[in-house]
Motif scaffolding. Structure first.
Motif, PDB file in Angstrom:
ATOM      1  N   PRO A  93      45.770  44.469  65.129  1.00 18.55           N
ATOM      2  CA  PRO A  93      45.651  43.488  65.865  1.00 18.55           C
ATOM      3  C   PRO A  93      46.776  42.768  66.469  1.00 18.55           C
ATOM      4  O   PRO A  93      47.814  43.017  65.721  1.00 18.55           O
ATOM      5  N   MET A 131      41.389  51.311  52.175  1.00 21.78           N
ATOM      6  CA  MET A 131      40.060  51.470  52.811  1.00 21.78           C
ATOM      7  C   MET A 131      38.949  51.717  52.002  1.00 21.78           C
ATOM      8  O   MET A 131      37.739  51.484  51.918  1.00 21.78           O
ATOM      9  N   VAL A 182      48.779  54.072  50.952  1.00 22.56           N
ATOM     10  CA  VAL A 182      48.236  52.712  50.470  1.00 22.56           C
ATOM     11  C   VAL A 182      46.951  52.418  51.492  1.00 22.56           C
ATOM     12  O   VAL A 182      46.018  51.707  50.985  1.00 22.56           O
ATOM     13  N   LEU A 183      46.981  52.612  52.740  1.00 17.81           N
ATOM     14  CA  LEU A 183      45.894  52.606  53.614  1.00 17.81           C
ATOM     15  C   LEU A 183      44.692  53.213  53.370  1.00 17.81           C
ATOM     16  O   LEU A 183      43.703  52.550  52.981  1.00 17.81           O
ATOM     17  N   CYS A 224      44.973  50.129  66.374  1.00 12.67           N
ATOM     18  CA  CYS A 224      43.766  49.583  65.803  1.00 12.67           C
ATOM     19  C   CYS A 224      44.328  48.303  65.167  1.00 12.67           C
ATOM     20  O   CYS A 224      43.594  47.522  64.782  1.00 12.67           O
ATOM     21  N   LEU A 242      52.586  47.270  55.271  1.00 15.32           N
ATOM     22  CA  LEU A 242      52.428  47.167  56.453  1.00 15.32           C
ATOM     23  C   LEU A 242      53.753  46.549  57.162  1.00 15.32           C
ATOM     24  O   LEU A 242      53.980  46.724  58.472  1.00 15.32           O
ATOM     25  N   TYR A 270      43.853  42.055  56.474  1.00 13.82           N
ATOM     26  CA  TYR A 270      42.539  41.502  56.571  1.00 13.82           C
ATOM     27  C   TYR A 270      41.591  42.012  57.807  1.00 13.82           C
ATOM     28  O   TYR A 270      40.407  42.298  57.607  1.00 13.82           O
ATOM     29  N   HIS A 271      42.387  42.273  58.761  1.00 12.05           N
ATOM     30  CA  HIS A 271      41.479  42.703  60.111  1.00 12.05           C
ATOM     31  C   HIS A 271      40.988  44.206  59.691  1.00 12.05           C
ATOM     32  O   HIS A 271      39.836  44.355  60.106  1.00 12.05           O
ATOM     33  N   LEU A 272      42.062  44.932  59.285  1.00 11.14           N
ATOM     34  CA  LEU A 272      41.314  46.533  58.769  1.00 11.14           C
ATOM     35  C   LEU A 272      40.300  46.415  58.011  1.00 11.14           C
ATOM     36  O   LEU A 272      39.159  46.964  58.041  1.00 11.14           O
ATOM     37  N   LEU A 273      40.547  45.417  57.038  1.00 18.41           N
ATOM     38  CA  LEU A 273      39.431  45.479  55.909  1.00 18.41           C
ATOM     39  C   LEU A 273      38.203  45.136  56.244  1.00 18.41           C
ATOM     40  O   LEU A 273      37.080  45.383  55.554  1.00 18.41           O
ATOM     41  N   GLU A 274      38.230  43.807  56.905  1.00 14.66           N
ATOM     42  CA  GLU A 274      37.086  43.047  57.311  1.00 14.66           C
ATOM     43  C   GLU A 274      36.326  43.482  58.396  1.00 14.66           C
ATOM     44  O   GLU A 274      35.337  43.573  58.614  1.00 14.66           O
ATOM     45  N   LYS A 319      53.334  37.209  57.923  1.00 17.77           N
ATOM     46  CA  LYS A 319      52.008  36.771  58.312  1.00 17.77           C
ATOM     47  C   LYS A 319      51.304  37.587  59.265  1.00 17.77           C
ATOM     48  O   LYS A 319      49.936  37.805  58.674  1.00 17.77           O
ATOM     49  N   LEU A 376      49.073  46.565  50.322  1.00 14.21           N
ATOM     50  CA  LEU A 376      48.759  47.036  51.693  1.00 14.21           C
ATOM     51  C   LEU A 376      49.727  46.202  52.723  1.00 14.21           C
ATOM     52  O   LEU A 376      50.322  46.642  53.455  1.00 14.21           O
ATOM     53  N   GLY A 407      41.580  51.981  60.287  1.00 15.71           N
ATOM     54  CA  GLY A 407      42.389  52.130  59.151  1.00 15.71           C
ATOM     55  C   GLY A 407      42.419  53.509  58.684  1.00 15.71           C
ATOM     56  O   GLY A 407      43.512  54.037  58.319  1.00 15.71           O
ATOM     57  N   GLN A 462      49.580  40.269  56.844  1.00 18.55           N
ATOM     58  CA  GLN A 462      48.564  39.861  56.224  1.00 18.55           C
ATOM     59  C   GLN A 462      47.278  39.858  57.061  1.00 18.55           C
ATOM     60  O   GLN A 462      46.188  40.261  56.876  1.00 18.55           O
ATOM     61  N   ARG A 463      47.463  39.366  58.328  1.00 14.67           N
ATOM     62  CA  ARG A 463      46.340  39.305  59.432  1.00 14.67           C
ATOM     63  C   ARG A 463      46.048  41.015  59.507  1.00 14.67           C
ATOM     64  O   ARG A 463      44.811  40.915  59.723  1.00 14.67           O
ATOM     65  N   MET A 464      46.858  41.702  59.595  1.00 12.26           N
ATOM     66  CA  MET A 464      46.553  43.168  59.987  1.00 12.26           C
ATOM     67  C   MET A 464      45.780  43.741  58.835  1.00 12.26           C
ATOM     68  O   MET A 464      44.685  44.441  59.203  1.00 12.26           O
ATOM     69  N   VAL A 515      56.971  43.240  62.321  1.00 14.25           N
ATOM     70  CA  VAL A 515      55.956  42.807  61.431  1.00 14.25           C
ATOM     71  C   VAL A 515      56.367  42.270  60.159  1.00 14.25           C
ATOM     72  O   VAL A 515      56.903  42.790  59.261  1.00 14.25           O
ATOM     73  N   LEU A 569      52.808  53.958  53.619  1.00 11.66           N
ATOM     74  CA  LEU A 569      51.750  53.023  54.345  1.00 11.66           C
ATOM     75  C   LEU A 569      50.406  53.877  54.692  1.00 11.66           C
ATOM     76  O   LEU A 569      49.474  53.467  54.201  1.00 11.66           O
TER      77      LEU A 569
END
Lengths: 198, 198
Positions: free
Chosen positions: B18, B51, B46-47, B16, A14, A30-34, A23, A10, A40, A26-28, A20, B43
């Motif tokens: 970040p 999810m 995988v997304l 959506c 991205l 984690y944001h979508l998953l958490e 870094k 993933l 997503g 990775q942030r994106m 993008v 993308l």
């Protein structure tokens, strides 16, 4: 080396997005998953649909879901004025910014012989057919103010001239809110040459 | 008002992510459509899979495709050391940066009573069961050096103390490459208090 985990897949998928890096990807992820699994899922759905269904308008070459885009299909737009831009993003920018009522033609790039991009690759054969229809009275050249954009504008101007179509070019000068001190010399020279009565 | 076009839907779905505003979302959508449809399809695929398939490890609560994450399932990791972090991203950061061979516990946040986030919401009941197993000899508190992170660390320290488990906290001080002149007072105070012999 084990196969990459779905999370790693993933993150690397991205990175196909412009701007993008590792870094942010990775942030994106984690944001979508958490915090935003629904976002997503929705992005995945719209993305798949857009990649399959969005093609190009057969008349102006902009991005469009249907064979003829909304703008070309709109009888209220003036077909005698044709604004020529490099990308669909440029077209969208003009639509948002000003009250232009004419039509568009989207090149999808600019002439760049070294990269193998000639008149045919940016649809100029198609544009010439449109000129031949005789409906277009004025073309407004809104290609980028770069070397390639200027060369493309010059080429299209020559094409229009043989068809006796009036050509205009969007004005070049100092941008709104800019400070003279920080404006480059070429822009300033354009601004002086293009000065108008106050 | 006509229903939004697929392009507009794509632009709003991309928001959506970040750090992605209207302008970047538009740029991303045009980039995928004009230059990287394969990337966009990949993308999307995988997304959707991520999810649906990525859940949480039943032991350490990090993001994982399987019931037990790779790290918890690895018999070479030392189960007597347990590093406690707020997020899976923090865990990934530690794994990338240092050669830590112990295990982790991921809280998924920090205590924040005003937002209704108590001990149960960050899995502390689960952590206490782990303490009760008797295998853990040392916990390394690596929550963020914020008010909430400190309060969470203090709470977990108290829990560990009743179980007679040794607690350590990662050091606070001036960061590598930072300049004293620009470091805030609280950090400097921590750095002085935590000074060690040269």
């Amino acid at each position: 080396m084990p196969s990459p985990s779905l999370l790693q897949q993933l993150i690397s998928a991205l990175r196909c997005l412009p701007g993008v890096g590792a870094k942010s990807a990775q942030r994106m992820a984690y944001h979508l998953l958490e915090r935003d699994r629904d976002g997503g899922r929705e992005l995945s759905r719209v993305l798949a649909q857009a990649m399959e269904s969005i093609g190009h308008c057969s008349r102006c070459r902009t991005l469009s879901e249907s064979g003829l885009c909304r703008l070309c299909a709109n009888p209220e737009r003036d077909p005698t004025q044709l604004c020529i831009v490099e990308t669909p993003a440029d077209q969208a920018m003009i639509e948002q910014a000003i009250d232009y009522r004419g039509c568009y033609f989207v090149l999808g790039g600019h002439l760049s012989p070294l990269d193998g991009i000639g008149p045919k690759e940016i649809g100029l054969d198609h544009l010439d057919e449109r000129f031949a229809e005789g409906e277009v009275k004025e073309i407004i050249l809104a290609t980028n103010p770069t070397i390639e954009g200027e060369a493309t504008a010059q080429y299209i101007h020559d094409m229009a001239e043989t068809r006796k179509i009036k050509t205009t070019r969007i004005a070049q000068g100092v941008p709104m809110g800019g400070e003279l001190e920080y404006v480059d010399g070429a822009t300033l020279a354009h601004a002086f040459r293009g000065r108008s009565e106050f």
